[in-house]
Design a protein around this motif. Structure first.
Motif, PDB file in Angstrom:
ATOM      1  N   THR A   1       8.293  37.234 -28.818  1.00  0.00           N
ATOM      2  CA  THR A   1       8.207  37.083 -30.266  1.00  0.00           C
ATOM      3  C   THR A   1       9.469  37.678 -30.864  1.00  0.00           C
ATOM      4  N   LEU A   2      10.154  36.885 -31.676  1.00  0.00           N
ATOM      5  CA  LEU A   2      11.427  37.303 -32.258  1.00  0.00           C
ATOM      6  C   LEU A   2      11.286  37.360 -33.773  1.00  0.00           C
ATOM      7  N   GLN A   3      11.590  38.531 -34.341  1.00  0.00           N
ATOM      8  CA  GLN A   3      11.469  38.735 -35.779  1.00  0.00           C
ATOM      9  C   GLN A   3      12.833  38.835 -36.448  1.00  0.00           C
ATOM     10  N   GLU A   4      12.829  38.719 -37.774  1.00  0.00           N
ATOM     11  CA  GLU A   4      14.056  38.887 -38.540  1.00  0.00           C
ATOM     12  C   GLU A   4      14.717  40.229 -38.217  1.00  0.00           C
ATOM     13  N   GLY A   5      16.041  40.232 -38.112  1.00  0.00           N
ATOM     14  CA  GLY A   5      16.779  41.467 -37.886  1.00  0.00           C
ATOM     15  C   GLY A   5      16.644  42.054 -36.501  1.00  0.00           C
ATOM     16  N   MET A   6      16.125  41.285 -35.560  1.00  0.00           N
ATOM     17  CA  MET A   6      15.865  41.780 -34.209  1.00  0.00           C
ATOM     18  C   MET A   6      16.874  41.213 -33.229  1.00  0.00           C
ATOM     19  N   CYS A   7      17.276  42.019 -32.246  1.00  0.00           N
ATOM     20  CA  CYS A   7      18.111  41.556 -31.144  1.00  0.00           C
ATOM     21  C   CYS A   7      17.343  41.721 -29.844  1.00  0.00           C
ATOM     22  N   LEU A   8      17.171  40.621 -29.138  1.00  0.00           N
ATOM     23  CA  LEU A   8      16.479  40.600 -27.849  1.00  0.00           C
ATOM     24  C   LEU A   8      17.499  40.310 -26.763  1.00  0.00           C
TER      25      LEU A   8
ATOM     26  N   ASP B   1      22.648  48.647 -25.001  1.00  0.00           N
ATOM     27  CA  ASP B   1      21.986  49.834 -25.547  1.00  0.00           C
ATOM     28  C   ASP B   1      22.169  49.959 -27.051  1.00  0.00           C
ATOM     29  N   SER B   2      23.364  49.598 -27.530  1.00  0.00           N
ATOM     30  CA  SER B   2      23.704  49.841 -28.939  1.00  0.00           C
ATOM     31  C   SER B   2      23.276  48.739 -29.885  1.00  0.00           C
ATOM     32  N   ILE B   3      22.867  47.572 -29.365  1.00  0.00           N
ATOM     33  CA  ILE B   3      22.535  46.468 -30.276  1.00  0.00           C
ATOM     34  C   ILE B   3      21.130  45.905 -30.095  1.00  0.00           C
ATOM     35  N   ALA B   4      20.542  46.064 -28.909  1.00  0.00           N
ATOM     36  CA  ALA B   4      19.239  45.435 -28.646  1.00  0.00           C
ATOM     37  C   ALA B   4      18.082  46.287 -29.157  1.00  0.00           C
ATOM     38  N   ASP B   5      17.032  45.618 -29.594  1.00  0.00           N
ATOM     39  CA  ASP B   5      15.777  46.280 -29.972  1.00  0.00           C
ATOM     40  C   ASP B   5      14.749  46.167 -28.852  1.00  0.00           C
ATOM     41  N   GLU B   6      14.916  45.154 -28.029  1.00  0.00           N
ATOM     42  CA  GLU B   6      14.045  44.982 -26.861  1.00  0.00           C
ATOM     43  C   GLU B   6      14.854  44.343 -25.753  1.00  0.00           C
ATOM     44  N   VAL B   7      14.632  44.810 -24.530  1.00  0.00           N
ATOM     45  CA  VAL B   7      15.282  44.251 -23.352  1.00  0.00           C
ATOM     46  C   VAL B   7      14.199  43.724 -22.425  1.00  0.00           C
TER      47      VAL B   7
ATOM     48  N   VAL C   1       9.472  40.914 -15.576  1.00  0.00           N
ATOM     49  CA  VAL C   1       9.000  42.019 -14.744  1.00  0.00           C
ATOM     50  C   VAL C   1       9.044  43.354 -15.473  1.00  0.00           C
ATOM     51  N   ARG C   2       9.735  43.412 -16.612  1.00  0.00           N
ATOM     52  CA  ARG C   2       9.754  44.659 -17.381  1.00  0.00           C
ATOM     53  C   ARG C   2      10.170  44.369 -18.817  1.00  0.00           C
ATOM     54  N   ARG C   3       9.484  45.014 -19.771  1.00  0.00           N
ATOM     55  CA  ARG C   3       9.863  44.978 -21.185  1.00  0.00           C
ATOM     56  C   ARG C   3      10.247  46.395 -21.587  1.00  0.00           C
ATOM     57  N   ILE C   4      11.388  46.538 -22.214  1.00  0.00           N
ATOM     58  CA  ILE C   4      11.891  47.866 -22.579  1.00  0.00           C
ATOM     59  C   ILE C   4      12.189  47.883 -24.076  1.00  0.00           C
ATOM     60  N   LYS C   5      11.507  48.748 -24.800  1.00  0.00           N
ATOM     61  CA  LYS C   5      11.757  48.911 -26.229  1.00  0.00           C
ATOM     62  C   LYS C   5      12.877  49.934 -26.434  1.00  0.00           C
ATOM     63  N   LEU C   6      13.766  49.630 -27.352  1.00  0.00           N
ATOM     64  CA  LEU C   6      14.871  50.540 -27.665  1.00  0.00           C
ATOM     65  C   LEU C   6      14.762  51.041 -29.099  1.00  0.00           C
ATOM     66  N   PRO C   7      15.274  52.240 -29.392  1.00  0.00           N
ATOM     67  CA  PRO C   7      15.965  53.137 -28.469  1.00  0.00           C
ATOM     68  C   PRO C   7      14.987  53.843 -27.524  1.00  0.00           C
ATOM     69  N   LEU C   8      15.532  54.364 -26.431  1.00  0.00           N
ATOM     70  CA  LEU C   8      14.725  55.063 -25.433  1.00  0.00           C
ATOM     71  C   LEU C   8      14.512  56.506 -25.878  1.00  0.00           C
ATOM     72  N   GLU C   9      13.725  56.678 -26.914  1.00  0.00           N
ATOM     73  CA  GLU C   9      13.545  58.011 -27.492  1.00  0.00           C
ATOM     74  C   GLU C   9      12.801  58.931 -26.531  1.00  0.00           C
TER      75      GLU C   9
END
Length: 289
Positions: free
Chosen positions: A30-37, A186-192, A201-209
């Protein structure tokens, strides 16, 4: 909540006379406004297939794709006309898409205005890549899809592309990209999303707080005992590097470790590259839909 611009639900793609070769399976995003995948994975993992389906270049064999708004697709081979000048390429794609963009501003932001009268075939690979980004932006899209935007591009040009992607996000455009150059993600994506053999095989939400990597000047047993006593969640399997999940701030965690008597040699954020290597090395990874 930002509007959804693109949805893929349980999408699959098969090739061959009997549709037996799987290129993509149970792929949902799912891709939303202002999001980088960002999509990452080995060669042949299915990244380009997923991007082409998002861009309506390929039709899925299974599943559903819903797009709200205008989509611009930049393929790995860049998709520009070599016998047109930089300016002619941008104007052409702006006109056919009725994008009505300020092409001079776009070229200036990517630092290629000085080459506006040069044939695309005479540009370096890095300049052609930036031209392909300019062409995409000239179409005034809601969703921009990049296949390997940093491939063969020098650091300065890559940073200019990163700056353009950040600007797209600020203007509520959605960006999807695949890349083998993980250092910029790391600096531009919201989800990898990590893809392997056509599956997520893996979903990663950023930033990695809260995820830190720490290297100690102490033996394994001592570090393990102290971290247990501090009631921290940690992964010591990569010793001497230890991954620690902290509920507090970085400064508080570092101070806690120092006051525990452990000498800290290195203290930093966990990177996407490290997670990615771990996923690829884990043959028993759980596939997530």
């Amino acid at each position: 909540m930002n509007d959804v611009l693109l949805e893929m639900t349980s999408v699959g793609k098969r090739y061959g006379i009997r549709n037996t070769k799987k290129a993509l399976e149970e792929f949902s995003v799912t891709l939303q406004e202002g999001m980088c995948l960002a999509l990452i994975g080995r060669n042949g993992a299915g990244k380009s297939t997923a991007l082409k389906i998002m861009a309506n270049v390929l039709k899925p064999t299974e599943g559903r794709v819903v797009v709200h708004g205008r989509v611009s697709y930049v393929p790995e081979n860049m998709g520009i006309y070599p016998n047109l000048t930089v300016e002619e390429n941008v104007k052409f794609f702006s006109d056919i898409s009725e994008g009505h963009s300020d092409y001079e501003s776009i070229l200036s932001r990517l630092n290629i205005m000085g080459s506006s009268k040069v044939l695309a075939s005479h540009l370096s690979k890095g300049m052609r890549r930036k031209l392909s980004v300019a062409v995409a932006m000239a179409q005034n899209p809601d969703v921009v899809i990049f296949d390997e935007p940093f491939d063969g591009v020098d650091q300065t040009s890559s940073e200019e592309i990163v700056a353009m992607i950040r600007d797209m996000k600020k203007h509520n455009k959605a960006v999807v990209l695949s890349s083998h150059n993980i250092s910029y993600i790391d600096s531009i994506a919201d989800e990898v999303i990590v893809i392997d053999s056509g599956r997520i095989v893996r979903r990663i939400k950023l930033p990695l707080e809260g995820m830190k990597v720490v290297r100690f000047a102490a033996a394994y047993e001592e570090v393990d005992e102290v971290l247990k006593s501090l009631d921290l969640k940690y992964d010591i399997s990569g010793f001497p590097y230890v991954r620690i999940s902290a509920g507090s701030t970085q400064e508080d965690l570092n101070s806690m470790l120092v006051h525990s008597g452990l000498r800290v040699l290195e203290f930093r954020d966990l990177t996407i590259a490290e997670i990615y290597r771990g996923v690829l090395n884990d043959v028993s990874v759980t596939v997530q839909s």
